[in-house]
Write a protein that holds these residues in place. Structure first.
Motif, PDB file in Angstrom:
ATOM      1  N   CYS A   1      -3.851  -3.161   5.519  1.00 40.56           N
ATOM      2  CA  CYS A   1      -3.667  -1.712   5.665  1.00 40.56           C
ATOM      3  C   CYS A   1      -3.905  -1.322   7.125  1.00 40.56           C
ATOM      4  O   CYS A   1      -4.607  -2.024   7.850  1.00 40.56           O
ATOM      5  CB  CYS A   1      -4.685  -0.969   4.777  1.00 40.56           C
ATOM      6  SG  CYS A   1      -4.159  -0.871   3.075  1.00 40.56           S
TER       7      CYS A   1
ATOM      8  N   HIS B   1      -6.916   0.350   1.691  1.00 39.82           N
ATOM      9  CA  HIS B   1      -7.066   1.709   1.183  1.00 39.82           C
ATOM     10  C   HIS B   1      -7.414   1.667  -0.304  1.00 39.82           C
ATOM     11  O   HIS B   1      -6.892   0.819  -1.037  1.00 39.82           O
ATOM     12  CB  HIS B   1      -5.768   2.503   1.406  1.00 39.82           C
ATOM     13  CG  HIS B   1      -5.564   2.882   2.831  1.00 39.82           C
ATOM     14  ND1 HIS B   1      -4.494   2.443   3.581  1.00 39.82           N
ATOM     15  CD2 HIS B   1      -6.326   3.645   3.669  1.00 39.82           C
ATOM     16  CE1 HIS B   1      -4.604   2.920   4.812  1.00 39.82           C
ATOM     17  NE2 HIS B   1      -5.699   3.651   4.900  1.00 39.82           N
TER      18      HIS B   1
ATOM     19  N   TRP C   1      -0.352   4.183   0.452  1.00 42.68           N
ATOM     20  CA  TRP C   1      -0.954   5.154   1.366  1.00 42.68           C
ATOM     21  C   TRP C   1      -0.415   4.985   2.790  1.00 42.68           C
ATOM     22  O   TRP C   1       0.073   5.923   3.396  1.00 42.68           O
ATOM     23  CB  TRP C   1      -2.468   5.001   1.340  1.00 42.68           C
ATOM     24  CG  TRP C   1      -3.185   6.004   2.183  1.00 42.68           C
ATOM     25  CD1 TRP C   1      -3.635   5.821   3.446  1.00 42.68           C
ATOM     26  CD2 TRP C   1      -3.512   7.342   1.836  1.00 42.68           C
ATOM     27  NE1 TRP C   1      -4.223   6.939   3.912  1.00 42.68           N
ATOM     28  CE2 TRP C   1      -4.162   7.918   2.938  1.00 42.68           C
ATOM     29  CE3 TRP C   1      -3.317   8.121   0.676  1.00 42.68           C
ATOM     30  CZ2 TRP C   1      -4.622   9.227   2.938  1.00 42.68           C
ATOM     31  CZ3 TRP C   1      -3.787   9.407   0.682  1.00 42.68           C
ATOM     32  CH2 TRP C   1      -4.423   9.963   1.804  1.00 42.68           C
ATOM     33  N   CYS C   2      -0.510   3.724   3.273  1.00 41.37           N
ATOM     34  CA  CYS C   2      -0.110   3.499   4.674  1.00 41.37           C
ATOM     35  C   CYS C   2       1.200   2.696   4.757  1.00 41.37           C
ATOM     36  O   CYS C   2       1.643   2.353   5.841  1.00 41.37           O
ATOM     37  CB  CYS C   2      -1.213   2.790   5.451  1.00 41.37           C
ATOM     38  SG  CYS C   2      -1.520   1.121   4.852  1.00 41.37           S
TER      39      CYS C   2
ATOM     40  N   CYS D   1       0.844  -1.199   0.000  1.00 40.39           N
ATOM     41  CA  CYS D   1       0.000   0.000   0.000  1.00 40.39           C
ATOM     42  C   CYS D   1       0.877   1.245   0.000  1.00 40.39           C
ATOM     43  O   CYS D   1       1.759   1.396   0.836  1.00 40.39           O
ATOM     44  CB  CYS D   1      -0.929   0.007   1.212  1.00 40.39           C
ATOM     45  SG  CYS D   1      -2.020   1.449   1.203  1.00 40.39           S
TER      46      CYS D   1
HETATM   47 ZN   LIG Z   1      -3.078   1.126   3.120  1.00 43.23          ZN
END
Ligand SMILES: [Zn+2]
Length: 228
Positions: free
Chosen positions: A190, A211, A181-182, A179
């Motif tokens: 996530c 995400h 994003w995280c 991921c």
């Molecule tokens: Zn994530």
């Protein structure tokens, strides 16, 4: 070999080694009877490499002595022994709960191999294809967690359950990519970071749903795989 074949064998021997040829009719008949008596259970040829003429030729080339029926019988026994040594009993197709049928098939196969009617089966192998209920068994044991237990555990491992459901439904598996994003690694769920008022991370709880950017990434990856 029947008498006709024995006569053909003796004619063949006579051509290779004239010492053994019998000239008188009575003498020849007695010789055929004697050889037939000793060699009636030795085949003339089989489909799997035995040829009595081969054995005779080998004897004439190897030995200074005229060939005797026992020489042929000995070669036949060596041939049988060699084949059985190379034979590994394949699993019979008979029902294993029926020992009589199982045993009969096993011995029948061995006999066929020994007498040159069948080729030795040299490797342990599934000759009849997978067992009839193999799909059901594989479905049950293919995973270290049986399906029923897996279903019962699903509420306690939501990320994993969502992943399995996605794969089972043919949807992209978001956890197959990291991921962005995280920064969860491949295979890791996530995580939601909750920020405190001071701007520092307070929590790091795993999320059931990946995400959205990660899902997009997995979709793109699946599309690439399907295009390739
Ligand atoms: Zn994530």
């Amino acid at each position: 070999m029947d008498r006709r074949e024995v006569a053909a064998v003796l004619a063949y021997i006579g051509r290779l080694d004239p010492r053994t040829a019998r000239t008188g009719t009575d003498e020849a008949r007695a010789q055929i009877a004697q050889w037939h008596e000793l060699l009636h259970d030795v085949p003339f040829t089989t489909d799997h490499g035995w040829d009595v003429r081969e054995a005779i030729r080998a004897h004439v080339l190897d030995s200074p002595y005229p060939i005797l029926p026992v020489d042929v019988a000995r070669k036949w026994r060596a041939y049988r022994r060699d084949r059985l040594d190379r034979h590994t009993d394949p699993t019979p197709a008979a029902d294993p709960d029926n020992p009589a049928a199982w045993r009969t098939e096993l011995l029948g196969t061995r006999h066929a191999v020994a007498t040159g009617m069948a080729a030795p089966s040299t490797h342990r192998q599934l000759t009849g294809g997978p067992h009839r209920d193999i799909d059901a068994r594989l479905a049950a044991v293919g995973s270290s967690i049986p399906p029923a237990v897996r279903a019962a555990l699903a509420p306690y491992r939501p990320a994993r359950a969502a992943r399995e459901a996605a794969v089972a439904a043919g949807r992209p598996d978001a956890l197959s990519v990291p991921c962005r994003w995280c920064h969860a690694d491949k295979g890791e769920p996530c995580r939601s970071r909750r920020l405190g008022l001071d701007g520092h991370a307070r929590g790091n709880a795993p999320r059931t749903r990946p995400h959205p950017t990660r899902v997009d990434l997995a979709v793109a990856k699946l599309a690439r795989q399907e295009a390739a």
